[in-house]
Design an enzyme around this catalytic site. Structure first.
Site, PDB file in Angstrom:
ATOM      1  N   ALA A  16      -6.143   0.851   3.291  1.00 44.59           N
ATOM      2  CA  ALA A  16      -6.114   2.321   3.270  1.00 44.59           C
ATOM      3  C   ALA A  16      -7.001   3.226   1.861  1.00 44.59           C
ATOM      4  O   ALA A  16      -6.709   4.662   1.905  1.00 44.59           O
ATOM      5  CB  ALA A  16      -4.928   2.363   3.723  1.00 44.59           C
ATOM      6  N   LYS A  17      -6.912   2.728   1.319  1.00 41.97           N
ATOM      7  CA  LYS A  17      -7.312   2.413   0.375  1.00 41.97           C
ATOM      8  C   LYS A  17      -6.753   5.053  -0.194  1.00 41.97           C
ATOM      9  O   LYS A  17      -7.570   5.264  -0.867  1.00 41.97           O
ATOM     10  CB  LYS A  17      -8.547   3.383   0.357  1.00 41.97           C
ATOM     11  CG  LYS A  17      -9.785   2.213   0.190  1.00 41.97           C
ATOM     12  CD  LYS A  17     -11.126   1.801  -0.183  1.00 41.97           C
ATOM     13  CE  LYS A  17     -11.335  -0.003   0.437  1.00 41.97           C
ATOM     14  NZ  LYS A  17     -11.630  -0.213   1.472  1.00 41.97           N
ATOM     15  N   ARG A  18      -5.273   4.359  -0.589  1.00 40.56           N
ATOM     16  CA  ARG A  18      -4.254   5.565  -0.622  1.00 40.56           C
ATOM     17  C   ARG A  18      -4.949   5.698  -2.127  1.00 40.56           C
ATOM     18  O   ARG A  18      -4.584   5.056  -2.764  1.00 40.56           O
ATOM     19  CB  ARG A  18      -3.210   5.762   0.232  1.00 40.56           C
ATOM     20  CG  ARG A  18      -2.452   5.298   1.413  1.00 40.56           C
ATOM     21  CD  ARG A  18      -4.036   6.096   2.671  1.00 40.56           C
ATOM     22  NE  ARG A  18      -3.487   6.498   3.900  1.00 40.56           N
ATOM     23  CZ  ARG A  18      -3.952   6.113   4.778  1.00 40.56           C
ATOM     24  NH1 ARG A  18      -5.367   7.049   4.668  1.00 40.56           N
ATOM     25  NH2 ARG A  18      -4.586   6.138   6.156  1.00 40.56           N
TER      26      ARG A  18
END
EC number: 4.1.1.23
Lengths: 308, 308
Positions: free
Chosen positions: A127-129
């Protein structure tokens, strides 16, 4: 299995179904209190594998009757999971491919399905939040409670307090972007920092922080692209014990072998991701069989490189 | 308005309802082909405002009967939108607060509601996405097609090709994280780059890229925290014409006034975000009235600072 549009349930039933899927995920987590790190080691051993199967469903590339039908995202991904459950060290669904098609419900079902058919294989939600603490807390709820993921990928750009909310979930994993091999990876990650001791490159600085002061409870890993084995080796030097998630390996023996040599150490595992080569190995009804063949091949190349 | 669980529609009807909401958003976009930049200028003029109303719904802080009820996220946010539609230069829903509660359907309804009651006010989807090109393409579909946003926030960490897919949507805006005022903002953004001409700080380098070579079609803006007005001034110096999205201003006159002086220029607008001070101005049934009072107050402080 029928998709949303065609089913006969009413919405109240759907809600109960959803709540129940979520409840089941939580129950299964409680029955399986293993940490992400322990699950990873167990899956590597049990499936004799360093292969991560990436789930990036693109309906335009779906085979046969599924083609161009977003309501078949679950069915397609579940078939891939079923075909590779005994071959994978991890699964990695990429949330953007679900969000673009309003398919969060299918992702929830897929998470429950992976837990059910491959309870030994950890799931990394890609998700590479990256956001401030109070918002990161919401994203942590999304990843770990809503979807029941075992680990997430994160962008470290906003600094430690954008990472720490995930670390409060003891046992869960968090992979920080470190050195990515897309063309833009050089733009910032490869810049030399004048104001840090030893003037490391930005990605070297991230690797050091993740191995050291940021890794409060041993939950951190790093994302390192496969394109430049020398950089994987450098990251491994700076982060000798962190799991490295390595995307970008096709079925080419050379790349995969170089990746294994550069990244694998006795105390430091690697998780080598392949998505499209496996997912779209065939455009016909035999796609799951073809996916299994491709996964077998890639797993074998990785295992062979480890014993050279 | 009834939530999902309570409704009587069957799933086929729900699918039609959803498809229709999405279709309506697209239709409204077609009727309103203004670019984000043009919408921003028009809203600023029409509502005499530099205030962005941030929509970060936290059910635990909801007033009265809504308290702790995630099915009321739409109702709560819609009431805030209704109360501030003539006072806002922009609305900024933060997607994490919806995702944590499986409330994507409520966000879709909220986007349609904002378009309906405040067609002149642009909507910035705060998502801070940052991924490689093919995945960024999916996130762009999510933001601009699914939700019909006018602009998004992005993390530049993975470099230009992680930003460029959003720029293919001509007329849409993209705000790059530049200098954030959370404690971790210093960790990387404030590092000096030895390998770039003039050894700028990382955030200065981002500001230069966004004003210059990255800004292919005039769609870029920057996110700059309000805590250090000197840094806003520095960003403005390097990016004289970009819109600056500035979170972190409360209702304190000093901060807001300093922010306006540091960032506002004849050719460069500022969008000053306030979320919680407005959303949770009252914990009672009068929350919308209280939100309007708070928005009026903050708007007035900002406008006053602009004419000093």
């Amino acid at each position: 299995m029928s998709g949303h549009a065609g089913c006969r349930w009413n919405c109240a039933a759907l809600s109960i179904h959803r709540a129940s899927a979520s409840y089941n995920i939580r129950m299964m987590q409680n029955q399986n209190p293993a940490t992400f790190t322990a699950m990873l080691a167990k899956a590597q051993q049990q499936n004799q594998s360093m292969l991560c199967v990436g789930l990036d469903p693109e309906p335009t590339r779906f085979p046969g009757n599924f083609k161009n039908d977003p309501s078949k995202i679950f069915d397609f991904c579940a078939a891939i999971v079923d075909a590779t459950a005994d071959l994978a060290m991890a699964f990695k669904p990429q949330i953007a491919y679900f969000a673009a098609h309003r398919a969060e419900d299918q992702l929830e079902r897929l998470m429950a399905h992976m837990r059910s058919v491959a309870p030994q294989v950890p799931v990394i939600l890609d998700a590479k939040r990256g956001d401030i603490g109070s918002t990161a807390e919401q994203y942590a709820i999304e990843a770990f409670e809503r979807y029941g993921a075992d680990a997430v990928t994160l962008s470290p750009f906003m600094g430690f307090d954008s990472v720490s909310p995930y670390l409060k979930r003891h046992g869960k994993g968090a992979f920080l972007l470190c050195r990515t091999s897309n063309p833009g990876g050089d733009d910032f990650q490869n810049q030399r920092l004048a104001s840090v001791d030893g003037q490391p490159l930005l990605y070297e600085h991230i690797a050091r922080l993740a191995q050291g002061p940021w890794n409060l409870n041993g939950q951190l890993g790093l994302v390192v692209g496969a394109t430049y084995p020398a950089e994987i080796e450098r990251v491994r030097e700076l982060a000798p014990t962190l799991p490295l998630l390595i995307p970008g390996v096709g079925a080419q023996g050379g790349d995969a072998a170089a990746t294994v040599r550069a990244g694998l150490r006795a105390g430091g595992s690697i998780i080598v991701n392949s998505s499209r080569a496996i997912l779209y190995a065939s455009a016909d009804q035999d796609f799951a069989v073809a996916a299994r063949q491709e996964a077998l091949k890639t797993r074998a190349i990785l295992q062979a490189a480890a014993t050279q």
